[in-house]
Design an enzyme around this catalytic site. Structure first.
Site, PDB file in Angstrom:
ATOM      1  N   LYS A 144       0.808  -1.232   0.000  1.00 54.73           N
ATOM      2  CA  LYS A 144       0.000   0.000   0.000  1.00 54.73           C
ATOM      3  C   LYS A 144       0.835   1.273   0.000  1.00 54.73           C
ATOM      4  O   LYS A 144       0.428   2.265  -0.563  1.00 54.73           O
ATOM      5  CB  LYS A 144      -0.984  -0.028   1.163  1.00 54.73           C
ATOM      6  N   ASP A 169      -7.249  -0.836  -4.919  1.00 52.79           N
ATOM      7  CA  ASP A 169      -7.855  -1.705  -3.910  1.00 52.79           C
ATOM      8  C   ASP A 169      -7.401  -1.261  -2.518  1.00 52.79           C
ATOM      9  O   ASP A 169      -6.362  -0.601  -2.364  1.00 52.79           O
ATOM     10  CB  ASP A 169      -7.446  -3.167  -4.152  1.00 52.79           C
TER      11      ASP A 169
HETATM   12  C1  LIG Z   1      -2.619  -8.239  -2.449  1.00 53.69           C
HETATM   13  S1  LIG Z   1      -1.466  -9.158  -3.388  1.00 53.69           S
HETATM   14  C2  LIG Z   1      -2.142  -9.026  -5.090  1.00 53.69           C
HETATM   15  C3  LIG Z   1      -3.500  -9.658  -5.198  1.00 53.69           C
HETATM   16  C4  LIG Z   1      -4.027  -9.732  -6.633  1.00 53.69           C
HETATM   17  N1  LIG Z   1      -4.087  -8.388  -7.266  1.00 53.69           N
HETATM   18  C5  LIG Z   1      -5.436 -10.342  -6.634  1.00 53.69           C
HETATM   19  O1  LIG Z   1      -6.395  -9.587  -6.350  1.00 53.69           O
HETATM   20  O2  LIG Z   1      -5.553 -11.549  -6.904  1.00 53.69           O
HETATM   21  C6  LIG Z   1      -0.097  -8.023  -3.470  1.00 53.69           C
HETATM   22  C7  LIG Z   1       1.050  -8.543  -4.299  1.00 53.69           C
HETATM   23  O3  LIG Z   1       1.890  -7.484  -4.706  1.00 53.69           O
HETATM   24  C8  LIG Z   1       3.239  -7.924  -4.696  1.00 53.69           C
HETATM   25  N2  LIG Z   1       4.041  -6.690  -4.609  1.00 53.69           N
HETATM   26  C9  LIG Z   1       4.115  -5.844  -3.554  1.00 53.69           C
HETATM   27  N3  LIG Z   1       4.859  -4.774  -3.868  1.00 53.69           N
HETATM   28  C10 LIG Z   1       5.276  -4.938  -5.159  1.00 53.69           C
HETATM   29  C11 LIG Z   1       6.077  -4.168  -6.047  1.00 53.69           C
HETATM   30  N4  LIG Z   1       6.599  -2.992  -5.678  1.00 53.69           N
HETATM   31  N5  LIG Z   1       6.300  -4.651  -7.307  1.00 53.69           N
HETATM   32  C12 LIG Z   1       5.767  -5.834  -7.682  1.00 53.69           C
HETATM   33  N6  LIG Z   1       4.990  -6.618  -6.890  1.00 53.69           N
HETATM   34  C13 LIG Z   1       4.761  -6.161  -5.631  1.00 53.69           C
HETATM   35  C14 LIG Z   1       3.325  -8.861  -3.510  1.00 53.69           C
HETATM   36  O4  LIG Z   1       4.404  -9.774  -3.649  1.00 53.69           O
HETATM   37  C15 LIG Z   1       1.963  -9.546  -3.556  1.00 53.69           C
HETATM   38  O5  LIG Z   1       2.002 -10.749  -4.298  1.00 53.69           O
HETATM   39  O1  LIG Z   2      -1.495  -5.818   3.216  1.00 57.01           O
HETATM   40  C1  LIG Z   2      -2.281  -6.741   3.278  1.00 57.01           C
HETATM   41  C2  LIG Z   2      -2.169  -7.717   4.360  1.00 57.01           C
HETATM   42  C3  LIG Z   2      -1.723  -7.275   5.593  1.00 57.01           C
HETATM   43  C4  LIG Z   2      -1.624  -8.168   6.648  1.00 57.01           C
HETATM   44  C5  LIG Z   2      -1.934  -9.521   6.438  1.00 57.01           C
HETATM   45  C6  LIG Z   2      -2.370  -9.936   5.202  1.00 57.01           C
HETATM   46  C7  LIG Z   2      -2.485  -9.041   4.151  1.00 57.01           C
HETATM   47  C8  LIG Z   2      -3.393  -6.852   2.278  1.00 57.01           C
HETATM   48  C9  LIG Z   2      -4.696  -7.118   2.717  1.00 57.01           C
HETATM   49  C10 LIG Z   2      -5.747  -7.131   1.808  1.00 57.01           C
HETATM   50  C11 LIG Z   2      -5.508  -6.859   0.461  1.00 57.01           C
HETATM   51  O2  LIG Z   2      -6.518  -6.835  -0.469  1.00 57.01           O
HETATM   52  C12 LIG Z   2      -4.213  -6.589   0.010  1.00 57.01           C
HETATM   53  O3  LIG Z   2      -4.054  -6.271  -1.315  1.00 57.01           O
HETATM   54  C13 LIG Z   2      -3.136  -6.633   0.908  1.00 57.01           C
HETATM   55  N1  LIG Z   2      -1.773  -6.498   0.451  1.00 57.01           N
HETATM   56  O4  LIG Z   2      -0.872  -7.118   1.036  1.00 57.01           O
HETATM   57  O5  LIG Z   2      -1.507  -5.853  -0.578  1.00 57.01           O
HETATM   58 MG   LIG Z   3      -5.907  -5.938  -2.266  1.00 52.32          MG
END
Ligand SMILES: C[S@@+](CC[C@H](N)C(=O)[O-])C[C@H]1O[C@@H](n2cnc3c(N)ncnc32)[C@H](O)[C@@H]1O
Ligand SMILES: O=C(c1ccccc1)c1ccc(O)c(O)c1[N+](=O)[O-]
Ligand SMILES: [Mg+2]
Length: 215
Positions: A144, A169
């Site tokens: 975030k 998101d």
């Molecule tokens: C919340 S998950 C993504 C969920 C996915 N968009 C979905 O809704 O199915 C966040 C992902 O972002 C990746 N991530 C975080 N910071 C990043 C960055 N600066 N560049 C590329 N990937 C990153 C993390 O490794 C993680 O897998």
């Molecule tokens: O940061 C978390 C998080 C923090 C603490 C534990 C698990 C997840 C998270 C939670 C809901 C999301 O939709 C999302 O995109 C994230 N993320 O990691 O980017």
């Molecule tokens: Mg999310």
């Protein structure tokens, strides 16, 4: 040794979903994450809002920041017409490997470019490496604290032009206060909040849609 949660999500897809059927992949992941193990996919409730924005924008070029297991990548790609594509960035190699298999199972690999690397490193190369002029839609869903710096980087690289839509998101939970303040107060964006819930829970969360108005 224990499997990882992404590996268990992939197994749920491979046992419950039909190859080439993106909706069955989405349904399998949502069922697993609602009834077995929570995971940070955008989920079904916010996913429906994502769908409606994709359909409204009907983008040719989409950038997704944060792939994880490919759930939202599949949601986006399944709505794209021939010739349109989503470039999705993921810097965790284990997650990227799972996502490739989920995307392949859904049969959407021709509409997806999964790039293994960090957003801050790759955004400056988008024009040169992928021939992107500007993105029609950007889905922000990575760590975030990166939302605001990456938005500024996209602006600096000329990848956000008049009409580009940013969809973010988690603007409430976990929250992205600096990003929200920026897009809501900037004269260059028209922003609106779509109230929803944190995936698979009753906790309030939502998506912020911001349309770039040009300079
Ligand atoms: C919340 S998950 C993504 C969920 C996915 N968009 C979905 O809704 O199915 C966040 C992902 O972002 C990746 N991530 C975080 N910071 C990043 C960055 N600066 N560049 C590329 N990937 C990153 C993390 O490794 C993680 O897998
Ligand atoms: O940061 C978390 C998080 C923090 C603490 C534990 C698990 C997840 C998270 C939670 C809901 C999301 O939709 C999302 O995109 C994230 N993320 O990691 O980017
Ligand atoms: Mg999310």
């Amino acid at each position: 040794t224990r499997t990882s949660r992404p590996q268990r999500i992939l197994k749920a897809v491979q046992t419950k979903a039909t190859v080439g059927d993106p909706q069955s992949v989405i349904t399998a992941i949502d069922h697993f994450c609602r009834h077995r193990e929570w995971a940070m996919n955008v989920g079904d409730e916010k996913g429906s809002i994502l769908d409606s924005v994709v359909n409204e924008v009907s983008p040719v070029t989409v950038l997704e920041l944060g792939t994880y297991c490919g759930y939202s990548t599949v949601r986006i790609a399944r709505l794209l017409p021939p010739g349109a594509c989503v470039i999705t960035l993921e810097f965790n190699p284990d997650y990227a490997a799972i996502a490739r298999q989920v995307i392949k199972w859904s049969g959407l690999e021709d509409k997806v470019q999964l790039v293994e690397g960090a957003s801050g490193d790759w955004i400056p190369w988008m024009k040169e490496h992928f021939g992107v002029q500007a993105f029609d839609l950007v889905f922000l869903d990575h760590w975030k604290e990166r939302y605001l710096p990456d938005t500024k980087l996209l602006e600096e690289c000329g990848l956000i032009q008049k009409g580009t839509v940013l969809l973010a998101d988690n603007v409430i939970c976990p929250g992205t206060p600096d990003y929200l303040e920026y897009v809501r107060n900037s004269p260059h964006y028209n922003s609106q909040y779509y109230r929803s819930h944190l995936e698979y829970t009753k906790v309030e969360d939502g998506l912020e849609k911001s349309v770039f108005l040009g300079y």
